[in-house]
Scaffold this active site. Structure first.
Site, PDB file in Angstrom:
ATOM      1  N   ARG A   1      27.284  25.516 119.708  1.00  0.00           N
ATOM      2  CA  ARG A   1      26.473  25.316 118.486  1.00  0.00           C
ATOM      3  C   ARG A   1      26.984  24.131 117.675  1.00  0.00           C
ATOM      4  O   ARG A   1      26.191  23.355 117.132  1.00  0.00           O
ATOM      5  CB  ARG A   1      26.487  26.604 117.639  1.00  0.00           C
ATOM      6  CG  ARG A   1      25.640  27.710 118.264  1.00  0.00           C
ATOM      7  CD  ARG A   1      25.968  29.074 117.670  1.00  0.00           C
ATOM      8  NE  ARG A   1      25.753  29.133 116.245  1.00  0.00           N
ATOM      9  CZ  ARG A   1      26.342  30.020 115.441  1.00  0.00           C
ATOM     10  NH1 ARG A   1      27.180  30.912 115.937  1.00  0.00           N
ATOM     11  NH2 ARG A   1      26.087  30.021 114.156  1.00  0.00           N
TER      12      ARG A   1
ATOM     13  N   LYS B   1      25.506  27.922 104.487  1.00  0.00           N
ATOM     14  CA  LYS B   1      24.103  27.701 104.091  1.00  0.00           C
ATOM     15  C   LYS B   1      23.406  29.018 103.741  1.00  0.00           C
ATOM     16  O   LYS B   1      22.732  29.126 102.715  1.00  0.00           O
ATOM     17  CB  LYS B   1      23.330  26.991 105.217  1.00  0.00           C
ATOM     18  CG  LYS B   1      23.951  25.685 105.688  1.00  0.00           C
ATOM     19  CD  LYS B   1      23.165  25.044 106.807  1.00  0.00           C
ATOM     20  CE  LYS B   1      23.057  25.876 108.062  1.00  0.00           C
ATOM     21  NZ  LYS B   1      24.346  26.117 108.778  1.00  0.00           N
TER      22      LYS B   1
ATOM     23  N   ARG C   1      33.117  36.435 110.410  1.00  0.00           N
ATOM     24  CA  ARG C   1      31.853  36.830 109.738  1.00  0.00           C
ATOM     25  C   ARG C   1      31.339  38.156 110.294  1.00  0.00           C
ATOM     26  O   ARG C   1      31.320  38.381 111.490  1.00  0.00           O
ATOM     27  CB  ARG C   1      30.792  35.748 109.969  1.00  0.00           C
ATOM     28  CG  ARG C   1      29.394  36.194 109.539  1.00  0.00           C
ATOM     29  CD  ARG C   1      28.417  35.062 109.492  1.00  0.00           C
ATOM     30  NE  ARG C   1      28.124  34.467 110.776  1.00  0.00           N
ATOM     31  CZ  ARG C   1      27.309  33.435 110.937  1.00  0.00           C
ATOM     32  NH1 ARG C   1      26.722  32.877 109.892  1.00  0.00           N
ATOM     33  NH2 ARG C   1      27.091  32.944 112.128  1.00  0.00           N
TER      34      ARG C   1
ATOM     35  N   ARG D   1      27.722  38.734 115.116  1.00  0.00           N
ATOM     36  CA  ARG D   1      26.618  38.110 115.856  1.00  0.00           C
ATOM     37  C   ARG D   1      27.088  37.706 117.247  1.00  0.00           C
ATOM     38  O   ARG D   1      28.188  37.192 117.404  1.00  0.00           O
ATOM     39  CB  ARG D   1      26.116  36.869 115.097  1.00  0.00           C
ATOM     40  CG  ARG D   1      24.978  37.179 114.152  1.00  0.00           C
ATOM     41  CD  ARG D   1      24.646  36.035 113.231  1.00  0.00           C
ATOM     42  NE  ARG D   1      24.447  34.738 113.863  1.00  0.00           N
ATOM     43  CZ  ARG D   1      24.097  33.646 113.188  1.00  0.00           C
ATOM     44  NH1 ARG D   1      23.876  33.719 111.882  1.00  0.00           N
ATOM     45  NH2 ARG D   1      23.939  32.497 113.804  1.00  0.00           N
TER      46      ARG D   1
ATOM     47  N   ARG E   1      16.143  21.024 111.954  1.00  0.00           N
ATOM     48  CA  ARG E   1      17.374  20.918 112.748  1.00  0.00           C
ATOM     49  C   ARG E   1      17.426  19.615 113.534  1.00  0.00           C
ATOM     50  O   ARG E   1      18.420  19.334 114.177  1.00  0.00           O
ATOM     51  CB  ARG E   1      17.426  22.032 113.785  1.00  0.00           C
ATOM     52  CG  ARG E   1      17.848  23.406 113.291  1.00  0.00           C
ATOM     53  CD  ARG E   1      19.286  23.458 112.855  1.00  0.00           C
ATOM     54  NE  ARG E   1      20.107  24.432 113.493  1.00  0.00           N
ATOM     55  CZ  ARG E   1      20.204  25.710 113.109  1.00  0.00           C
ATOM     56  NH1 ARG E   1      19.507  26.180 112.102  1.00  0.00           N
ATOM     57  NH2 ARG E   1      21.024  26.525 113.725  1.00  0.00           N
TER      58      ARG E   1
HETATM   59  P1  AP5 Z   1      27.158  31.569 106.387  1.00  0.00           P
HETATM   60  O1  AP5 Z   1      26.627  31.438 105.013  1.00  0.00           O
HETATM   61  O2  AP5 Z   1      26.686  32.691 107.247  1.00  0.00           O
HETATM   62  O3  AP5 Z   1      27.072  30.158 107.163  1.00  0.00           O
HETATM   63  P2  AP5 Z   1      25.790  29.394 107.722  1.00  0.00           P
HETATM   64  O4  AP5 Z   1      25.978  27.956 107.400  1.00  0.00           O
HETATM   65  O5  AP5 Z   1      24.523  30.038 107.284  1.00  0.00           O
HETATM   66  O6  AP5 Z   1      26.067  29.607 109.270  1.00  0.00           O
HETATM   67  P3  AP5 Z   1      25.084  30.069 110.471  1.00  0.00           P
HETATM   68  O7  AP5 Z   1      26.018  30.343 111.633  1.00  0.00           O
HETATM   69  O8  AP5 Z   1      24.172  31.184 110.095  1.00  0.00           O
HETATM   70  O9  AP5 Z   1      24.299  28.786 110.684  1.00  0.00           O
HETATM   71  P4  AP5 Z   1      23.573  28.304 111.931  1.00  0.00           P
HETATM   72  O10 AP5 Z   1      22.828  27.184 111.387  1.00  0.00           O
HETATM   73  O11 AP5 Z   1      24.397  28.013 113.129  1.00  0.00           O
HETATM   74  O12 AP5 Z   1      22.819  29.617 112.426  1.00  0.00           O
HETATM   75  P5  AP5 Z   1      21.284  30.060 112.320  1.00  0.00           P
HETATM   76  O13 AP5 Z   1      21.296  31.504 112.044  1.00  0.00           O
HETATM   77  O14 AP5 Z   1      20.549  29.145 111.418  1.00  0.00           O
HETATM   78  O15 AP5 Z   1      28.782  31.648 106.254  1.00  0.00           O
HETATM   79  C1  AP5 Z   1      29.588  31.795 107.402  1.00  0.00           C
HETATM   80  C2  AP5 Z   1      30.777  32.714 107.057  1.00  0.00           C
HETATM   81  O16 AP5 Z   1      31.612  32.050 106.090  1.00  0.00           O
HETATM   82  C3  AP5 Z   1      30.395  34.052 106.414  1.00  0.00           C
HETATM   83  O17 AP5 Z   1      31.298  35.031 106.822  1.00  0.00           O
HETATM   84  C4  AP5 Z   1      30.539  33.804 104.894  1.00  0.00           C
HETATM   85  O18 AP5 Z   1      30.864  34.990 104.199  1.00  0.00           O
HETATM   86  C5  AP5 Z   1      31.697  32.804 104.870  1.00  0.00           C
HETATM   87  N1  AP5 Z   1      31.604  31.830 103.786  1.00  0.00           N
HETATM   88  C6  AP5 Z   1      30.476  31.217 103.320  1.00  0.00           C
HETATM   89  N2  AP5 Z   1      30.788  30.358 102.340  1.00  0.00           N
HETATM   90  C7  AP5 Z   1      32.145  30.416 102.183  1.00  0.00           C
HETATM   91  C8  AP5 Z   1      33.072  29.754 101.333  1.00  0.00           C
HETATM   92  N3  AP5 Z   1      32.654  28.835 100.423  1.00  0.00           N
HETATM   93  N4  AP5 Z   1      34.373  30.040 101.457  1.00  0.00           N
HETATM   94  C9  AP5 Z   1      34.808  30.949 102.378  1.00  0.00           C
HETATM   95  N5  AP5 Z   1      33.989  31.621 103.207  1.00  0.00           N
HETATM   96  C10 AP5 Z   1      32.672  31.360 103.113  1.00  0.00           C
HETATM   97  O19 AP5 Z   1      20.765  29.764 113.782  1.00  0.00           O
HETATM   98  C11 AP5 Z   1      21.119  30.570 114.879  1.00  0.00           C
HETATM   99  C12 AP5 Z   1      20.374  30.094 116.114  1.00  0.00           C
HETATM  100  O20 AP5 Z   1      18.945  30.208 115.894  1.00  0.00           O
HETATM  101  C13 AP5 Z   1      20.582  28.620 116.488  1.00  0.00           C
HETATM  102  O21 AP5 Z   1      21.752  28.441 117.288  1.00  0.00           O
HETATM  103  C14 AP5 Z   1      19.310  28.331 117.287  1.00  0.00           C
HETATM  104  O22 AP5 Z   1      19.358  28.859 118.577  1.00  0.00           O
HETATM  105  C15 AP5 Z   1      18.246  29.113 116.498  1.00  0.00           C
HETATM  106  N6  AP5 Z   1      17.628  28.320 115.429  1.00  0.00           N
HETATM  107  C16 AP5 Z   1      17.691  28.547 114.089  1.00  0.00           C
HETATM  108  N7  AP5 Z   1      16.991  27.617 113.409  1.00  0.00           N
HETATM  109  C17 AP5 Z   1      16.466  26.778 114.343  1.00  0.00           C
HETATM  110  C18 AP5 Z   1      15.664  25.616 114.272  1.00  0.00           C
HETATM  111  N8  AP5 Z   1      15.250  25.109 113.101  1.00  0.00           N
HETATM  112  N9  AP5 Z   1      15.311  24.999 115.423  1.00  0.00           N
HETATM  113  C19 AP5 Z   1      15.697  25.486 116.629  1.00  0.00           C
HETATM  114  N10 AP5 Z   1      16.476  26.584 116.774  1.00  0.00           N
HETATM  115  C20 AP5 Z   1      16.852  27.224 115.637  1.00  0.00           C
END
Ligand code: AP5
Length: 220
Positions: free
Chosen positions: A169, A13, A125, A158, A86
């Site tokens: 998660r 994402k 990552r 991270r 979420r």
């Molecule tokens: P990446 O693009 O980083 O994946 P992502 O889907 O963004 O994964 P996240 O781990 O960031 O999502 P998340 O939703 O768990 O975390 P968030 O930061 O929002 O890609 C991942 C890896 O794969 C990278 O190395 C990339 O290079 C590679 N890649 C990408 N596409 C690829 C492809 N097509 N092929 C091969 N490789 C590829 O949330 C973190 C924490 O914040 C949560 O756990 C929670 O505690 C809090 N939080 C955030 N938002 C909320 C909310 N709305 N409500 C409550 N708590 C929240």
């Protein structure tokens, strides 16, 4: 154009939201990046959020919705939201905030990928904590190991990408975020995008998906 990205951790994402920003100038709102910045700066929000994030749990809705409300005040009319909503409470809050502005959502893009792939992507990552840019040592390495191509800053892993936190998660996604699929399917705005392809191929799928749901006259 107003788009939300749904999908499990590691689905890509953040990577794709950044591409929409770089190619089309669409403002990117990543709740994960915003929360991590607050943790680093030790704001009141950061102090309240960090324990939940370290455990891989969702930060309480009230805190996150208030943060999004503040972001919407400074945003142009077009944006891509990565990581929000979420759960159903957050989706209803977003609907209310957008309705107040007369800004309907154009599309909810659902990234799909299998669990082993997600775990592998997160384990490999590396992230620049200053700008949120991510790399992958297997599929998208930086030119120099451990260094961001853009600002030469140091890349880190991270804390919540540790195996046990990733498992939490993914479980939290299944229990709390997956119900949103039905929520957005009912609106007719949900578009499934198979995220098991190269970054560029997924970007093309998203561009095609947004093209088909694009509302004439909406701002890119
Ligand atoms: P990446 O693009 O980083 O994946 P992502 O889907 O963004 O994964 P996240 O781990 O960031 O999502 P998340 O939703 O768990 O975390 P968030 O930061 O929002 O890609 C991942 C890896 O794969 C990278 O190395 C990339 O290079 C590679 N890649 C990408 N596409 C690829 C492809 N097509 N092929 C091969 N490789 C590829 O949330 C973190 C924490 O914040 C949560 O756990 C929670 O505690 C809090 N939080 C955030 N938002 C909320 C909310 N709305 N409500 C409550 N708590 C929240």
């Amino acid at each position: 154009m107003r788009v939300v990205f749904l999908g499990p951790p590691g689905a890509g994402k953040g990577t794709q939201a950044r591409i929409l920003h770089e190619r089309f100038g669409l403002e990117q709102i990543s709740t994960g990046d915003l929360l991590r910045r607050n943790c680093v700066e030790q704001t009141e929000l950061g102090r309240q959020a960090e324990g939940y994030m370290a455990r891989g749990e969702l930060v309480p809705d009230g805190l996150v919705i208030a943060m999004i409300e503040r972001e919407l005040r400074r945003l142009p009319t077009g944006f891509v939201m990565d990581g929000f909503p979420r759960n159903v409470v957050q989706a209803e809050a977003l609907d209310a905030l957008l309705a107040r502005r007369g800004w309907p959502l154009d599309a909810a893009i659902l990234f799909t990928a299998d669990r082993p792939t997600l775990i592998a992507r997160l384990a490999s990552r590396w992230t620049n904590p200053r700008n949120g840019r991510t790399y992958n040592v297997l599929t998208n390495p930086p030119k120099v190991a451990g260094i961001d191509d853009d600002d030469a800053g140091e890349l880190v892993q991270r804390d919540d990408d540790r195996a046990e936190t990733v498992a939490t998660r993914l479980d939290v996604y299944d229990a709390q975020t997956r119900p949103l699929i039905e929520y957005y399917r009912k609106t007719g705005k949900l578009v499934d995008v198979n995220a098991l392809a190269s970054v560029e191929a997924v970007a093309e799928r998203i561009a095609a998906a947004i093209g088909t749901t694009h509302v004439p006259g909406a701002r890119w």
